[in-house]
Design a protein around this motif. Sequence first.
Motif, PDB file in Angstrom:
ATOM      1  N   ARG A 280     158.849  52.500 -40.373  1.00  0.00           N
ATOM      2  CA  ARG A 280     159.531  52.985 -41.580  1.00  0.00           C
ATOM      3  C   ARG A 280     158.719  52.731 -42.839  1.00  0.00           C
ATOM      4  NH1 ARG A 280     164.167  50.181 -39.429  1.00  0.00           N
ATOM      5  NH2 ARG A 280     164.314  48.939 -41.357  1.00  0.00           N
ATOM      6  N   GLY A 281     157.705  51.909 -42.740  1.00  0.00           N
ATOM      7  CA  GLY A 281     156.876  51.604 -43.900  1.00  0.00           C
ATOM      8  C   GLY A 281     157.465  50.481 -44.737  1.00  0.00           C
ATOM      9  N   VAL A 282     156.716  50.059 -45.731  1.00  0.00           N
ATOM     10  CA  VAL A 282     157.162  48.972 -46.604  1.00  0.00           C
ATOM     11  C   VAL A 282     157.095  49.431 -48.048  1.00  0.00           C
ATOM     12  CG1 VAL A 282     156.391  47.183 -44.997  1.00  0.00           C
ATOM     13  CG2 VAL A 282     154.846  47.937 -46.824  1.00  0.00           C
ATOM     14  N   VAL A 283     157.854  48.730 -48.893  1.00  0.00           N
ATOM     15  CA  VAL A 283     157.855  48.991 -50.326  1.00  0.00           C
ATOM     16  C   VAL A 283     157.827  47.656 -51.049  1.00  0.00           C
ATOM     17  CG1 VAL A 283     160.391  49.088 -50.431  1.00  0.00           C
ATOM     18  CG2 VAL A 283     159.023  50.181 -52.231  1.00  0.00           C
ATOM     19  N   ALA A 284     157.172  47.636 -52.202  1.00  0.00           N
ATOM     20  CA  ALA A 284     157.062  46.396 -52.981  1.00  0.00           C
ATOM     21  C   ALA A 284     157.114  46.725 -54.461  1.00  0.00           C
ATOM     22  CB  ALA A 284     155.760  45.668 -52.644  1.00  0.00           C
ATOM     23  N   ALA A 285     157.319  45.683 -55.266  1.00  0.00           N
ATOM     24  CA  ALA A 285     157.292  45.799 -56.724  1.00  0.00           C
ATOM     25  C   ALA A 285     156.412  44.688 -57.272  1.00  0.00           C
ATOM     26  CB  ALA A 285     158.700  45.685 -57.298  1.00  0.00           C
ATOM     27  N   SER A 286     155.549  45.042 -58.214  1.00  0.00           N
ATOM     28  CA  SER A 286     154.599  44.043 -58.687  1.00  0.00           C
ATOM     29  C   SER A 286     153.900  44.523 -59.945  1.00  0.00           C
ATOM     30  CB  SER A 286     153.556  43.763 -57.602  1.00  0.00           C
ATOM     31  OG  SER A 286     152.485  42.987 -58.099  1.00  0.00           O
ATOM     32  N   ALA A 287     153.458  43.557 -60.768  1.00  0.00           N
ATOM     33  CA  ALA A 287     152.589  43.884 -61.908  1.00  0.00           C
ATOM     34  C   ALA A 287     151.138  43.965 -61.472  1.00  0.00           C
ATOM     35  CB  ALA A 287     152.745  42.832 -63.005  1.00  0.00           C
ATOM     36  N   GLY A 288     150.832  43.564 -60.233  1.00  0.00           N
ATOM     37  CA  GLY A 288     149.459  43.709 -59.786  1.00  0.00           C
ATOM     38  C   GLY A 288     149.039  42.877 -58.604  1.00  0.00           C
ATOM     39  N   ASN A 289     149.235  41.561 -58.638  1.00  0.00           N
ATOM     40  CA  ASN A 289     148.716  40.712 -57.564  1.00  0.00           C
ATOM     41  C   ASN A 289     149.463  40.913 -56.253  1.00  0.00           C
ATOM     42  OD1 ASN A 289     146.711  39.658 -59.161  1.00  0.00           O
ATOM     43  ND2 ASN A 289     147.828  37.791 -59.687  1.00  0.00           N
ATOM     44  N   HIS A 290     150.788  40.904 -56.310  1.00  0.00           N
ATOM     45  CA  HIS A 290     151.571  41.159 -55.100  1.00  0.00           C
ATOM     46  C   HIS A 290     151.317  42.576 -54.597  1.00  0.00           C
ATOM     47  CE1 HIS A 290     154.767  40.798 -52.175  1.00  0.00           C
ATOM     48  NE2 HIS A 290     155.453  41.794 -52.721  1.00  0.00           N
ATOM     49  N   ALA A 291     151.141  43.492 -55.537  1.00  0.00           N
ATOM     50  CA  ALA A 291     150.839  44.872 -55.153  1.00  0.00           C
ATOM     51  C   ALA A 291     149.579  44.936 -54.307  1.00  0.00           C
ATOM     52  CB  ALA A 291     150.674  45.733 -56.411  1.00  0.00           C
ATOM     53  N   GLN A 292     148.535  44.258 -54.754  1.00  0.00           N
ATOM     54  CA  GLN A 292     147.281  44.268 -54.009  1.00  0.00           C
ATOM     55  C   GLN A 292     147.403  43.525 -52.686  1.00  0.00           C
ATOM     56  OE1 GLN A 292     143.661  43.785 -56.712  1.00  0.00           O
ATOM     57  NE2 GLN A 292     145.348  43.433 -58.143  1.00  0.00           N
ATOM     58  N   GLY A 293     148.156  42.428 -52.687  1.00  0.00           N
ATOM     59  CA  GLY A 293     148.366  41.693 -51.443  1.00  0.00           C
ATOM     60  C   GLY A 293     149.094  42.523 -50.408  1.00  0.00           C
ATOM     61  N   VAL A 294     150.148  43.222 -50.832  1.00  0.00           N
ATOM     62  CA  VAL A 294     150.903  44.082 -49.923  1.00  0.00           C
ATOM     63  C   VAL A 294     150.037  45.245 -49.442  1.00  0.00           C
ATOM     64  CG1 VAL A 294     152.812  45.746 -49.813  1.00  0.00           C
ATOM     65  CG2 VAL A 294     153.185  43.472 -50.793  1.00  0.00           C
ATOM     66  N   ALA A 295     149.304  45.847 -50.368  1.00  0.00           N
ATOM     67  CA  ALA A 295     148.475  46.996 -49.999  1.00  0.00           C
ATOM     68  C   ALA A 295     147.406  46.601 -48.980  1.00  0.00           C
ATOM     69  CB  ALA A 295     147.836  47.590 -51.247  1.00  0.00           C
ATOM     70  N   LEU A 296     146.769  45.452 -49.197  1.00  0.00           N
ATOM     71  CA  LEU A 296     145.740  45.000 -48.254  1.00  0.00           C
ATOM     72  C   LEU A 296     146.360  44.633 -46.908  1.00  0.00           C
ATOM     73  CD1 LEU A 296     142.926  44.180 -47.430  1.00  0.00           C
ATOM     74  CD2 LEU A 296     143.269  41.986 -48.614  1.00  0.00           C
ATOM     75  N   ALA A 297     147.492  43.900 -46.943  1.00  0.00           N
ATOM     76  CA  ALA A 297     148.154  43.528 -45.692  1.00  0.00           C
ATOM     77  C   ALA A 297     148.593  44.766 -44.915  1.00  0.00           C
ATOM     78  CB  ALA A 297     149.360  42.631 -45.985  1.00  0.00           C
ATOM     79  N   ALA A 298     149.106  45.763 -45.644  1.00  0.00           N
ATOM     80  CA  ALA A 298     149.538  46.997 -44.982  1.00  0.00           C
ATOM     81  C   ALA A 298     148.359  47.698 -44.314  1.00  0.00           C
ATOM     82  CB  ALA A 298     150.204  47.921 -46.004  1.00  0.00           C
ATOM     83  N   ARG A 299     147.232  47.714 -44.986  1.00  0.00           N
ATOM     84  CA  ARG A 299     146.050  48.338 -44.393  1.00  0.00           C
ATOM     85  C   ARG A 299     145.607  47.594 -43.138  1.00  0.00           C
ATOM     86  NH1 ARG A 299     140.562  48.653 -47.802  1.00  0.00           N
ATOM     87  NH2 ARG A 299     140.245  46.592 -46.868  1.00  0.00           N
ATOM     88  N   LEU A 300     145.619  46.260 -43.204  1.00  0.00           N
ATOM     89  CA  LEU A 300     145.213  45.464 -42.050  1.00  0.00           C
ATOM     90  C   LEU A 300     146.148  45.661 -40.863  1.00  0.00           C
ATOM     91  CD1 LEU A 300     144.264  42.120 -43.861  1.00  0.00           C
ATOM     92  CD2 LEU A 300     142.680  43.825 -42.920  1.00  0.00           C
ATOM     93  N   LEU A 301     147.434  45.881 -41.153  1.00  0.00           N
ATOM     94  CA  LEU A 301     148.437  45.996 -40.092  1.00  0.00           C
ATOM     95  C   LEU A 301     148.747  47.445 -39.727  1.00  0.00           C
ATOM     96  CD1 LEU A 301     150.808  43.186 -41.410  1.00  0.00           C
ATOM     97  CD2 LEU A 301     149.548  43.128 -39.237  1.00  0.00           C
ATOM     98  N   GLY A 302     148.151  48.391 -40.434  1.00  0.00           N
ATOM     99  CA  GLY A 302     148.398  49.798 -40.137  1.00  0.00           C
ATOM    100  C   GLY A 302     149.775  50.268 -40.531  1.00  0.00           C
ATOM    101  N   VAL A 303     150.275  49.786 -41.664  1.00  0.00           N
ATOM    102  CA  VAL A 303     151.620  50.111 -42.127  1.00  0.00           C
ATOM    103  C   VAL A 303     151.517  50.917 -43.433  1.00  0.00           C
ATOM    104  CG1 VAL A 303     153.828  49.158 -42.917  1.00  0.00           C
ATOM    105  CG2 VAL A 303     152.557  48.028 -41.076  1.00  0.00           C
ATOM    106  N   ARG A 304     152.371  51.923 -43.587  1.00  0.00           N
ATOM    107  CA  ARG A 304     152.412  52.706 -44.819  1.00  0.00           C
ATOM    108  C   ARG A 304     153.080  51.880 -45.924  1.00  0.00           C
ATOM    109  NH1 ARG A 304     155.322  56.063 -42.985  1.00  0.00           N
ATOM    110  NH2 ARG A 304     157.323  55.696 -44.021  1.00  0.00           N
ATOM    111  N   ALA A 305     152.498  51.878 -47.130  1.00  0.00           N
ATOM    112  CA  ALA A 305     153.029  51.054 -48.215  1.00  0.00           C
ATOM    113  C   ALA A 305     153.204  51.877 -49.485  1.00  0.00           C
ATOM    114  CB  ALA A 305     152.106  49.877 -48.499  1.00  0.00           C
ATOM    115  N   THR A 306     154.341  51.651 -50.164  1.00  0.00           N
ATOM    116  CA  THR A 306     154.605  52.220 -51.488  1.00  0.00           C
ATOM    117  C   THR A 306     154.837  51.050 -52.434  1.00  0.00           C
ATOM    118  OG1 THR A 306     155.653  54.176 -50.512  1.00  0.00           O
ATOM    119  CG2 THR A 306     156.100  53.730 -52.848  1.00  0.00           C
TER     120      THR A 306
END
Length: 405
Positions: free
Chosen positions: A77-103
Amino acid sequence: MSRSGPRGPVGPAEVAAAATVLADVVDRTPVLESSALSALAGGRVVLKCENLQRAGSFKIRGAYLRMSRLSADERARGVVAASAGNHAQGVALAARLLGVRATVFMPDGASLPKIAATSEYGAEVVLGGVTIDDALVRARAFADETGAVLIHPFDHPDVVAGQGTVGLEILAQVPDVRTILVPVGGGGLAAGIAAAVAGTDVQVIGVQAAGAAAWPASLAAGHPVPVTAMSTMADGIAVGCPGDVPFAVLAERHAPVCTVSEEDLSRALLHVAEKSKLLVEPAGAAGVAALIGGLQVATPAVVVLSGGNIDPLLLLRVVRHGLASAGRYLQMRVRITDRPGALAGLLAELAASGGNVMHVSHVRTAIDLGVDEVEIEVQVETRGPAHCTEVVARLTAAGFRVREA
């Protein structure tokens, strides 16, 4: 040090389990002793350099742990996050490593480099709102509409446990540590570290920007209390209300939270750059700001530099602000006779004083100026407060009428 202790929603066992999952994912960031801060604190001070972590902050730890434990259906189903920047990058990188779609929802004022980095890691970025809390409201609505799993920036046990692995590294790298200073926004990092060191004699102290300080009032009230307004350069810790999970951990551990001014934040960023040759964002320098502001702590102390993702334009403004706060810039108004050569005479005196003129402007329209007078606004780079005093004294002795701006 004993590792037994009280249990809350996250404890030493959960952090240890998180460390196993993250062993091949995150970097064990270095520690660097700061002689300048050690002299200021009267004992050994060590910097924990999470600004050198993958994606530029500690956030990959909690984001990856949380996402690694999703079911196959949740990942689909993918993941979604909210962030001013650091959490955004952490989620985006983790999603790429795990093969998950991220918004990722980010405030309109998020820095362009953080937006670009999040996109480059593969996440879809949606801008809107003024604060992280605004972005979080939109992220929750998106999760409800689409079925995407919300990866909260701080208010989940897995996120807190993942961030707590910073604390395990500190215990291994600085075994005699007595105090750990941690920047605090929602509280996930501080709570995770507090959980990691539970049962030891290590004190965890949170540090929050005074312009966005929800924690002191919340701890006093015994429950999370939102602030009504926020204003700080430290966007990474500009969170309007503590998370329930971090609050439970920090309240149980009786971890205090102090606040720091914008002036001390900018001075801290400049201090870390000049003395330790490290680039951090304002939020990442909050612990250093506390020491610069006079906080007394038991040493050896470890200061967590939580992130290094700073917009170059903000860096330029903050460095200038930090130089001014540290007495390195002298801003004056000097009245001179409005005649040829008068300005050259003023500039010659400034050159002889050793000051470096950064900016000059003429004011000829002030109502209290004589018809034959002009006021010069001048900004001078100096060697520090004592040199500022010397420059003003030299100009005054030369007959100039000086008023510091």
